[in-house]
Design an enzyme around this catalytic site. Structure first.
Site, short mmCIF file in Angstrom:
data_model
loop_
_atom_site.label_atom_id
_atom_site.label_comp_id
_atom_site.label_asym_id
_atom_site.label_seq_id
_atom_site.Cartn_x
_atom_site.Cartn_y
_atom_site.Cartn_z
N SER A 1 0.86 -1.16 0.03
CA SER A 1 0.01 -0.13 -0.21
C SER A 1 0.91 1.03 0.06
O SER A 1 1.69 1.37 -0.92
CB SER A 1 -0.91 -0.15 1.35
OG SER A 1 -1.88 1.05 1.07
N HIS B 1 -2.31 -0.96 -3.68
CA HIS B 1 -3.37 -0.09 -3.51
C HIS B 1 -3.57 1.13 -4.37
O HIS B 1 -2.67 2.12 -4.18
CB HIS B 1 -3.83 0.24 -1.99
CG HIS B 1 -3.99 -0.96 -1.19
ND1 HIS B 1 -4.03 -0.83 0.03
CD2 HIS B 1 -4.69 -1.89 -1.39
CE1 HIS B 1 -4.72 -1.76 0.82
NE2 HIS B 1 -4.96 -2.46 -0.09
N ASP C 1 -4.90 -4.37 5.80
CA ASP C 1 -5.01 -5.24 4.25
C ASP C 1 -3.83 -6.18 4.26
O ASP C 1 -2.79 -5.71 4.11
CB ASP C 1 -5.55 -4.38 3.16
CG ASP C 1 -6.07 -5.37 2.16
OD1 ASP C 1 -6.45 -6.56 2.21
OD2 ASP C 1 -5.89 -4.92 0.92
#
Length: 337
Positions: free
Chosen positions: A20, A47, A139
């Site tokens: 991310s 992401h 995540d």
């Protein structure tokens, strides 16, 4: 640079790599240090916003010896290649092929790291490896747990090596990481792990994992799954659609249309809602102050003018209090990621 060609293989080894914030630098470092004859395919999720241009594959293709391509639905997976998630679509696998899916977002993301890792766990079991790099929130943590539950291996970037250590640190704290290493050494670990002899693990597949994978693969607005099979009502509502959330476990939730949230991401979403509401309140109070003063000037001195002035002072005071609350939120690290 001449790229290594995919080698012929028997049983496929596949690694999922998730990142991310700060992930581009980490992914470049991983790609640069990959062995040219790595007996493994890599599927990469970063992401990025749905409308963003898809240039990550080109960046990684230039960074190291292995070819990197943007994932294409239905393409057969081969060793010695990096398959990069396309913006706005989950990167999944089924029967040795890439699946790009428009299923519900997870933690507000599509592609989501948990979705990829879960699919790898189901399809490849002990031949799956999960790698979690720099990022915020959590995540990928539950996805690593899924890979471990099926006998696969898990790696986290060393938190001290990550620009944003929260994601790998969260996985380490959750006890779902087998090995941790700087990004430049992850290629060596992948070569070591995928060169070992792997025996099929005799582990039962969690039906909830299968259902969540089915949801990720579903078409938008699909109604052919029942999230109530995942667990009891949580008493919370989904930040995306405001539907009721089901508690899959202590730290995981799904709504009736499939949006998924971890506890950490749900808490962040609530913080975002509170901040938005406070900003709306500040704007409304500022407008109330201006309007009250304008009305006071219009009516002039007297009882009504004093009433308008009192309303203006009350609105000014409330604006100051809310402004301090917003300042404290940002000082505590609650500003935009």
């Amino acid at each position: 640079m001449v790229k290594a060609k995919a080698r012929g293989q028997g049983t496929l080894n596949v690694a999922g790599v998730g990142a991310s914030a700060g992930g581009v630098e980490a992914l470049k470092a991983v790609a640069a240090a990959l062995p040219a004859d790595l007996p493994c395919a890599l599927l990469v999720v970063l992401h990025i916003p749905p409308g963003a241009p898809s240039v990550l594959a080109r960046i990684l293709d230039r960074a190291g010896p292995l070819p990197a391509v943007t994932a294409v639905n239905g393409r057969r997976i081969e060793h010695g290649c990096l398959y990069v998630a396309a913006p706005g679509r989950h990167l999944l696998v089924d029967d040795g092929r890439i699946v790009l899916a428009d299923g519900p977002t997870e933690n507000g993301h599509r592609p989501a790291i948990n979705a990829l890792f879960r699919a790898l766990a189901l399809s490849y079991g002990a031949r799956a490896t999960g790698v979690l790099l720099s990022g915020v929130l959590d995540d990928g943590v539950q996805g690593l747990a899924a890979i471990r539950s099926r006998g696969g291996a898990t790696i986290a970037q060393s938190p001290g090596d990550a620009l944003f250590p929260a994601m790998p640190q969260g996985a380490i704290d959750a006890g779902v990481v087998d090995r941790q290493a700087p990004a430049t050494e992850i290629g060596r670990l992948l070569e070591e792990l995928n060169g070992r002899t792997v025996e099929a693990a005799d582990t039962a597949i969690d039906p909830r994992m299968e259902l969540e994978n089915q949801i990720a693969m579903a078409r938008p607005f699909a109604a052919d799954f029942d999230t109530e099979e995942l667990g009891p009502p949580s008493g919370y509502v989904c930040p995306d659609c405001h539907g009721a959330l089901i508690a899959v476990n202590d730290g995981s939730y799904r709504c009736h249309v499939g949006h998924a949230w971890t506890g950490e991401a749900l808490l962040q979403a609530r913080d975002d809602e509170v901040r938005s509401a406070l900003w709306v309140a500040v704007r409304s109070l500022q407008e109330k102050t201006k309007l009250s003063r304008r009305l006071a000037q219009r009516v002039g001195p007297g009882v009504l003018g004093e009433r308008y002035e009192a309303l203006a002072r009350e609105a000014e005071h409330a604006t100051t209090v809310l402004g301090r609350r917003l300042d404290a939120t940002y000082d505590a690290g609650g500003g935009p990621d």
